[in-house]
Design a protein around this motif. Structure first.
Motif, short mmCIF file in Angstrom:
data_model
loop_
_atom_site.label_atom_id
_atom_site.label_comp_id
_atom_site.label_asym_id
_atom_site.label_seq_id
_atom_site.Cartn_x
_atom_site.Cartn_y
_atom_site.Cartn_z
N GLU A 29 0.77 -1.04 0.10
CA GLU A 29 0.33 0.14 0.47
C GLU A 29 0.74 1.29 -0.26
O GLU A 29 1.82 1.03 0.66
N GLY A 30 0.81 2.02 -0.21
CA GLY A 30 1.15 3.16 -0.91
C GLY A 30 2.48 3.14 -1.45
O GLY A 30 3.21 4.47 -1.33
N VAL A 31 2.64 2.56 -2.78
CA VAL A 31 3.83 1.87 -3.13
C VAL A 31 3.58 1.30 -4.73
O VAL A 31 2.69 0.36 -4.57
N VAL A 32 3.89 2.18 -5.68
CA VAL A 32 4.42 1.48 -7.07
C VAL A 32 5.18 1.53 -7.59
O VAL A 32 6.18 2.79 -7.99
N GLU A 33 5.59 0.27 -8.28
CA GLU A 33 6.54 0.63 -9.05
C GLU A 33 6.21 -0.07 -10.60
O GLU A 33 5.08 -0.54 -10.96
N ALA A 34 7.26 0.53 -11.52
CA ALA A 34 6.51 0.92 -12.65
C ALA A 34 8.04 0.52 -13.86
O ALA A 34 9.37 1.36 -13.80
N CYS A 35 8.01 -0.62 -14.68
CA CYS A 35 8.80 -0.30 -15.65
C CYS A 35 8.35 0.38 -16.98
O CYS A 35 7.83 -0.51 -17.63
N VAL A 36 9.10 1.19 -17.84
CA VAL A 36 8.31 1.41 -18.69
C VAL A 36 10.00 1.78 -20.00
O VAL A 36 10.97 1.57 -19.91
N LEU A 37 9.37 0.59 -21.43
CA LEU A 37 9.99 0.56 -22.78
C LEU A 37 10.01 1.84 -23.01
O LEU A 37 9.18 2.90 -23.02
N VAL A 38 11.52 2.10 -23.18
CA VAL A 38 11.23 3.44 -23.99
C VAL A 38 12.51 3.23 -25.20
O VAL A 38 13.67 3.01 -25.07
N HIS A 39 11.91 3.47 -26.38
CA HIS A 39 12.47 2.75 -27.36
C HIS A 39 13.39 4.27 -28.65
O HIS A 39 12.95 5.48 -27.96
N CYS A 40 14.25 4.26 -28.29
CA CYS A 40 16.00 4.75 -28.80
C CYS A 40 16.25 4.79 -30.49
O CYS A 40 16.81 4.83 -30.22
N GLY A 41 15.47 4.79 -31.20
CA GLY A 41 15.55 4.59 -32.78
C GLY A 41 15.94 3.10 -32.77
O GLY A 41 14.64 2.29 -32.22
N GLU A 42 17.20 2.87 -32.99
CA GLU A 42 17.49 1.82 -32.99
C GLU A 42 16.99 0.96 -31.68
O GLU A 42 17.20 -0.25 -31.76
N ARG A 43 17.56 1.43 -31.03
CA ARG A 43 17.48 0.88 -29.26
C ARG A 43 16.79 0.52 -28.20
O ARG A 43 15.50 2.01 -28.57
N THR A 44 15.87 -0.20 -27.39
CA THR A 44 15.09 0.24 -26.75
C THR A 44 16.00 -0.24 -25.68
O THR A 44 16.52 -0.74 -25.50
N ARG A 45 15.19 0.93 -24.73
CA ARG A 45 15.90 1.27 -22.84
C ARG A 45 15.05 1.07 -22.13
O ARG A 45 13.57 0.51 -22.08
N VAL A 46 15.13 0.07 -20.89
CA VAL A 46 14.46 0.40 -20.10
C VAL A 46 14.17 1.25 -18.39
O VAL A 46 15.55 1.50 -18.07
N LEU A 47 13.43 2.06 -18.35
CA LEU A 47 13.47 2.70 -17.46
C LEU A 47 13.25 2.46 -15.73
O LEU A 47 11.28 1.86 -16.32
N ALA A 48 12.69 1.88 -15.06
CA ALA A 48 12.65 1.84 -13.75
C ALA A 48 11.57 2.05 -12.47
O ALA A 48 12.80 3.73 -12.78
#
Length: 101
Positions: free
Chosen positions: A64-83
């Motif tokens: 309760e009161g905490v959310v964790e998220a993982c977002v895929l970030v598309h950077c042209g030819e490469r994809t990164r992850v932002l947590a």
């Protein structure tokens, strides 16, 4: 509680900061002072010629009161992850920590 759309928006804004395309001050109201200082220190750590584009946010609620998220970030030819980790501070949700790979 933040929804997938708002987390994706935060992920987009943070990715733009990490790519040097947005000033860190533009997201300061969504981060704790420590997380904002870390974002400023991180500087332009996403090296991309194209503007980053945040994809879908995957949510996890460890307690309760905490959310964790993982977002895929598309950077042209490469994809990164932002947590990101958000915690409720009164009525507001603030990013307390983030990591990218």
């Amino acid at each position: 509680m933040p929804d997938e759309r708002s987390l994706r928006g935060l992920g987009q804004a943070m990715a733009e900061v990490l790519a040097g395309r947005r000033a860190p001050a533009t997201v300061a109201e969504h981060l704790t002072a420590r997380a904002h200082a870390e974002l400023v220190r991180a500087g332009s750590m996403i090296d991309t010629r194209r503007a980053p584009v945040a994809g879908r946010a995957h949510l996890h609620r460890p307690r309760e009161g905490v959310v964790e998220a993982c977002v895929l970030v598309h950077c042209g030819e490469r994809t990164r992850v932002l947590a990101v980790r958000l915690e409720r501070h009164g009525a507001q949700w603030l990013c307390t920590d983030f990591e990218t790979a």
